[in-house]
Design an enzyme around this catalytic site. Structure first.
Site, mmCIF file in Angstrom:
data_model
loop_
_atom_site.group_PDB
_atom_site.id
_atom_site.type_symbol
_atom_site.label_atom_id
_atom_site.label_comp_id
_atom_site.label_asym_id
_atom_site.label_seq_id
_atom_site.Cartn_x
_atom_site.Cartn_y
_atom_site.Cartn_z
ATOM 1 N NE ARG A 282 -3.361 -0.338 3.135
ATOM 2 C CZ ARG A 282 -4.316 0.241 3.681
ATOM 3 N NH1 ARG A 282 -5.395 0.673 3.250
ATOM 4 N NH2 ARG A 282 -4.384 0.149 5.207
ATOM 5 C CG ASP A 283 3.949 4.308 1.056
ATOM 6 O OD1 ASP A 283 3.509 5.024 0.009
ATOM 7 O OD2 ASP A 283 4.464 4.688 2.002
ATOM 8 C CB VAL A 284 4.511 0.043 -4.100
ATOM 9 C CG1 VAL A 284 5.607 -0.147 -5.074
ATOM 10 C CG2 VAL A 284 4.036 -1.188 -3.307
ATOM 11 C CB THR B 71 3.548 8.371 -1.397
ATOM 12 O OG1 THR B 71 3.912 7.894 -0.172
ATOM 13 C CG2 THR B 71 4.056 9.723 -1.871
#
Length: 248
Positions: free
Chosen positions: A93-95, A136
């Site tokens: 969820r934050d690649v 992000t």
């Protein structure tokens, strides 16, 4: 959450978890600038001497890009790491390129399984559905920005943006505009411009990864196969342009 997820992982493209300390009022950690104090807890992971992929890419420009072989290998490393996570029913969820690191062999490894990551027990059906905005801006999938629920395909979208960065060595959204405006534009199907010089086989992967419809995006294990096919084909056709080849 970070420790409970990270300690279960064992893969060459995942930064290795070593240990954690909690419930301490103050921990002193040695670093290049001396000792720093950290309150509460400390997580110890494998040292990655080459830093983040973002800092690595920042050394290059459109006039001095990475060799295509290097781009494909970096992408393949990241894809294998994400494919492994999804096989373990873990959604990052934050690649982003700040969460992709390089070890001493310049192999890409994933890091930062923290606040945004989600773990699902093997007893649950897959894909799981998640709620809440996480990630992000610039890398977040449209459904994360607008839909009430979404699944692991949000990582696939983020990978597509990272792949674009690997090829161009640029910021996908360099304009000095509010991030909220970028979020709106992404929801309305804005994507980074793919350079004309980008081989068709590679640009096809980018476009399929960041499709507005999650169900159309391939699984990460399929992405691994696509990248491996490019490697193999390029090896057999050293004197032919890569743009000649397409992969379904």
């Amino acid at each position: 959450m970070q420790v409970s997820i990270w300690c279960t992982l064992e893969h060459s493209n995942i930064v290795k978890f070593i240990g954690a300390i909690k419930n301490m009022s103050e921990i002193k950690i040695k670093c290049q600038k001396g000792a720093v104090a950290v309150d509460g807890c400390c997580i110890v992971v494998e040292y990655v001497p080459k830093g983040t992929l973002r800092s690595y890419l920042s050394k290059y420009t459109m006039k001095k890009k990475l060799p295509l072989d290097t781009v494909i290998q970096l992408a393949l490393d990241a894809a294998k790491g994400l494919s492994y996570l999804h096989s373990q029913k873990i959604v990052h969820r934050d690649v982003k390129t700040d969460n992709l690191t390089l070890d001493k062999k310049e192999r890409v490894t994933l890091i930062d399984f923290g606040l945004f990551s989600e773990f699902f027990s093997l007893g649950l059906d897959y894909p799981p559905m998640m709620v809440g905005t996480a990630g992000t801006i610039g890398y977040m999938a449209p459904e994360v920005l607008s839909d009430p629920a979404y699944d692991h395909k949000c990582d696939v979208f983020s990978f597509g943006i990272c792949l674009w960065e690997m090829y161009t060595c640029l910021d996908p959204y360099p304009e000095q505009i509010p991030r909220s405006k970028i979020s709106h534009q992404i929801s309305k199907n804005r994507r980074p411009d793919i350079p004309k010089s980008c081989p068709t086989a590679l640009s096809d992967i980018m476009k399929k990864r960041w499709d507005v419809k999650p169900q159309i995006r391939p699984e990460m294990k399929e992405v691994v196969h696509m990248l491996e096919a490019i490697q193999t084909t390029k090896g057999r056709h050293q004197h032919e342009p890569l743009s000649c080849f397409r992969f379904a």
